[in-house]
Enzyme design. Structure first.
Site, mmCIF file in Angstrom:
data_model
loop_
_atom_site.group_PDB
_atom_site.id
_atom_site.type_symbol
_atom_site.label_atom_id
_atom_site.label_comp_id
_atom_site.label_asym_id
_atom_site.label_seq_id
_atom_site.Cartn_x
_atom_site.Cartn_y
_atom_site.Cartn_z
ATOM 1 N N ASP A 33 -7.431 -15.162 -11.345
ATOM 2 C CA ASP A 33 -6.330 -14.187 -11.304
ATOM 3 C C ASP A 33 -5.951 -13.797 -12.722
ATOM 4 O O ASP A 33 -6.322 -14.493 -13.673
ATOM 5 C CB ASP A 33 -5.114 -14.834 -10.596
ATOM 6 C CG ASP A 33 -4.166 -13.819 -9.974
ATOM 7 O OD1 ASP A 33 -3.565 -13.047 -10.733
ATOM 8 O OD2 ASP A 33 -4.047 -13.799 -8.744
ATOM 9 N N VAL A 60 -10.299 -8.357 -12.401
ATOM 10 C CA VAL A 60 -11.430 -7.894 -11.587
ATOM 11 C C VAL A 60 -11.947 -6.518 -12.012
ATOM 12 O O VAL A 60 -13.051 -6.135 -11.626
ATOM 13 C CB VAL A 60 -11.101 -7.872 -10.066
ATOM 14 C CG1 VAL A 60 -10.871 -9.268 -9.528
ATOM 15 C CG2 VAL A 60 -9.930 -6.939 -9.753
ATOM 16 N N TYR A 152 -3.527 3.943 -1.508
ATOM 17 C CA TYR A 152 -3.823 2.550 -1.125
ATOM 18 C C TYR A 152 -4.713 2.532 0.119
ATOM 19 O O TYR A 152 -5.742 1.855 0.168
ATOM 20 C CB TYR A 152 -2.511 1.807 -0.856
ATOM 21 C CG TYR A 152 -2.698 0.401 -0.316
ATOM 22 C CD1 TYR A 152 -2.957 -0.662 -1.176
ATOM 23 C CD2 TYR A 152 -2.597 0.131 1.051
ATOM 24 C CE1 TYR A 152 -3.131 -1.954 -0.689
ATOM 25 C CE2 TYR A 152 -2.769 -1.157 1.547
ATOM 26 C CZ TYR A 152 -3.034 -2.194 0.674
ATOM 27 O OH TYR A 152 -3.212 -3.463 1.162
ATOM 28 N N THR A 187 4.515 -10.914 1.379
ATOM 29 C CA THR A 187 4.119 -11.460 0.075
ATOM 30 C C THR A 187 4.805 -10.615 -1.005
ATOM 31 O O THR A 187 5.488 -9.634 -0.688
ATOM 32 C CB THR A 187 2.595 -11.348 -0.155
ATOM 33 O OG1 THR A 187 2.253 -9.954 -0.185
ATOM 34 C CG2 THR A 187 1.785 -12.057 0.921
ATOM 35 N N THR A 190 4.616 -6.703 -0.768
ATOM 36 C CA THR A 190 5.436 -5.870 0.125
ATOM 37 C C THR A 190 6.938 -6.050 -0.115
ATOM 38 O O THR A 190 7.752 -5.478 0.616
ATOM 39 C CB THR A 190 5.135 -6.222 1.601
ATOM 40 O OG1 THR A 190 5.293 -7.633 1.763
ATOM 41 C CG2 THR A 190 3.744 -5.814 2.002
HETATM 42 N N1 LIG Z 1 0.655 -7.928 1.739
HETATM 43 C C1 LIG Z 1 0.201 -7.089 2.675
HETATM 44 O O1 LIG Z 1 0.968 -6.501 3.441
HETATM 45 C C2 LIG Z 1 -1.275 -6.854 2.831
HETATM 46 C C3 LIG Z 1 -1.735 -6.251 4.032
HETATM 47 C C4 LIG Z 1 -3.079 -6.000 4.177
HETATM 48 C C5 LIG Z 1 -3.960 -6.318 3.166
HETATM 49 N N2 LIG Z 1 -3.492 -6.896 2.021
HETATM 50 C C6 LIG Z 1 -4.455 -7.157 0.959
HETATM 51 O O2 LIG Z 1 -4.543 -8.542 0.731
HETATM 52 C C7 LIG Z 1 -4.847 -8.789 -0.644
HETATM 53 C C8 LIG Z 1 -3.857 -9.789 -1.215
HETATM 54 O O3 LIG Z 1 -2.542 -9.248 -1.107
HETATM 55 P P1 LIG Z 1 -1.208 -10.126 -1.226
HETATM 56 O O4 LIG Z 1 -0.281 -9.617 -0.192
HETATM 57 O O5 LIG Z 1 -1.517 -11.565 -1.281
HETATM 58 O O6 LIG Z 1 -0.680 -9.588 -2.627
HETATM 59 P P2 LIG Z 1 -0.016 -10.367 -3.879
HETATM 60 O O7 LIG Z 1 0.576 -9.294 -4.717
HETATM 61 O O8 LIG Z 1 0.868 -11.473 -3.396
HETATM 62 O O9 LIG Z 1 -1.277 -11.025 -4.588
HETATM 63 C C9 LIG Z 1 -2.251 -10.256 -5.215
HETATM 64 C C10 LIG Z 1 -2.826 -11.063 -6.370
HETATM 65 O O10 LIG Z 1 -3.833 -10.260 -6.997
HETATM 66 C C11 LIG Z 1 -3.695 -10.433 -8.398
HETATM 67 N N3 LIG Z 1 -4.258 -9.289 -9.117
HETATM 68 C C12 LIG Z 1 -3.779 -8.026 -9.208
HETATM 69 N N4 LIG Z 1 -4.554 -7.286 -10.002
HETATM 70 C C13 LIG Z 1 -5.563 -8.096 -10.423
HETATM 71 C C14 LIG Z 1 -6.690 -7.903 -11.249
HETATM 72 N N5 LIG Z 1 -6.922 -6.728 -11.863
HETATM 73 N N6 LIG Z 1 -7.527 -8.946 -11.443
HETATM 74 C C15 LIG Z 1 -7.294 -10.153 -10.856
HETATM 75 N N7 LIG Z 1 -6.233 -10.391 -10.071
HETATM 76 C C16 LIG Z 1 -5.376 -9.372 -9.853
HETATM 77 C C17 LIG Z 1 -2.198 -10.564 -8.637
HETATM 78 O O11 LIG Z 1 -1.903 -11.165 -9.883
HETATM 79 C C18 LIG Z 1 -1.773 -11.406 -7.431
HETATM 80 O O12 LIG Z 1 -1.804 -12.792 -7.723
HETATM 81 C C19 LIG Z 1 -4.848 -7.425 -1.321
HETATM 82 O O13 LIG Z 1 -6.156 -6.928 -1.435
HETATM 83 C C20 LIG Z 1 -4.034 -6.575 -0.377
HETATM 84 O O14 LIG Z 1 -4.337 -5.193 -0.492
HETATM 85 C C21 LIG Z 1 -2.183 -7.188 1.849
#
Ligand SMILES: NC(=O)c1ccc[n+]([C@@H]2O[C@H](COP(=O)([O-])OP(=O)(O)OC[C@H]3O[C@@H](n4cnc5c(N)ncnc54)[C@H](O)[C@@H]3O)[C@@H](O)[C@H]2O)c1
Length: 263
Positions: A33, A60, A152, A187, A190
């Protein structure tokens, strides 16, 4: 031989919950991360459940750094990469024209190019590991384009498409490629999001719900393997939306999505 999993965006949310669940199941977990404070906490928590953590900084969007971290991790795992989880992501909610172009571009860089970088660098290790699985975090917004999440949602359609295509291409190497389709998860992502669909559908899932389904999808039952399930909607709402979109006429799917978005 200990199985190994490499998870991007592992410091918080879904990535963190998934890392801990795989650690509890005896996997060697690589958590990566931008957020190194979060990774320190994750490492301590993996150790507390009896696992051996491997954590490290990763952006990433930097293809060289992705390749470097994967090379280091697979040295630790004896060359194995059983599971790659492309989880790092960004979400910016609001009307398309009111979000700056830089912010849209950044979302594409992380959600699209970040996934491409992970897939590209991981391929040789996946190919060398019998039964390897890739899990991409798409979203229920990959079912129908979402108002107030236009960019998105479009990035998640990209994830859906590359998942489908590589499932077909990489099947010959014994690599499964699947994606998860959660609706809103509680999380950091959101936390401040207020859109028509967060109002109409709520934010009902937890990171643990997604982690549980990811582990179940990786350890797929014979029935799921038999039908080569590629997409995994998470939760009742996403399952209902996915089913509706598959069997309803296009005009009805549009109308339902318009109604849910209140637009
Ligand atoms: N939260 C939701 O409602 C939801 C719904 C559907 C899908 N998702 C997907 O699930 C995945 C995780 O989401 P989450 O809810 O845990 O979000 P989150 O914000 O809690 O966690 C995302 C993590 O990604 C890291 N990150 C961001 N940019 C980065 C980069 N350039 N390189 C490395 N790390 C990076 C952040 O530091 C964070 O720790 C995402 O791909 C999101 O689109 C989330």
């Amino acid at each position: 031989m200990t199985k190994s999993v490499f998870i991007t965006g592992a410091a918080t949310g879904i990535g963190r919950a998934t890392a801990l669940l795989f650690a509890q199941r005896g996997y060697l977990v690589g958590g990566y991360d931008l957020n190194e404070d979060g990774l320190r906490v994750l490492a301590a928590d993996i150790t507390a459940v009896g696992g051996t953590p491997v954590v490290g900084h990763l952006n990433v969007t930097d293809a060289d750094e992705v390749a470097q971290r994967l090379a280091e991790f697979t040295q630790t795992s004896g060359g194995r990469l059983d599971v790659l989880i492309n989880n790092a992501g960004l979400l910016n909610a609001g009307r398309f024209e009111e979000i700056s172009l830089d912010v849209h571009h950044r979302e594409i860089d992380v959600n699209v190019k970040g996934v491409v970088n992970g897939l590209y660098a991981a391929f040789p290790y996946l190919k060398a590991t019998p039964g390897a699985v890739v899990v991409n975090l798409a979203s229920a917004s990959a079912i129908y384009g979402q108002a107030e999440l236009a960019n998105y949602s479009a990035t998640k359609f990209f994830v859906r498409a590359i998942t489908e295509a590589l499932d077909l291409e990489w099947g010959q190497y014994g690599i499964r490629v699947i994606d998860m389709w959660p609706l809103y998860v509680n999380t950091a992502m959101t936390k401040d999001v207020k859109t028509g669909t967060t109002q109409s559908l709520g934010i009902r899932l937890t990171a643990q719900d997604i982690a549980t389904d990811i582990v179940a999808a990786v350890d797929a039952t014979w029935a799921r393997r038999l039908v080569s399930q590629v997409h995994f909607p998470v939760g009742i709402q996403a399952k209902a939306l996915a089913l509706g979109a598959r069997f309803s006429p296009a005009w009805l799917t549009r109308l339902v999505n318009k109604g849910l978005a209140g637009s």
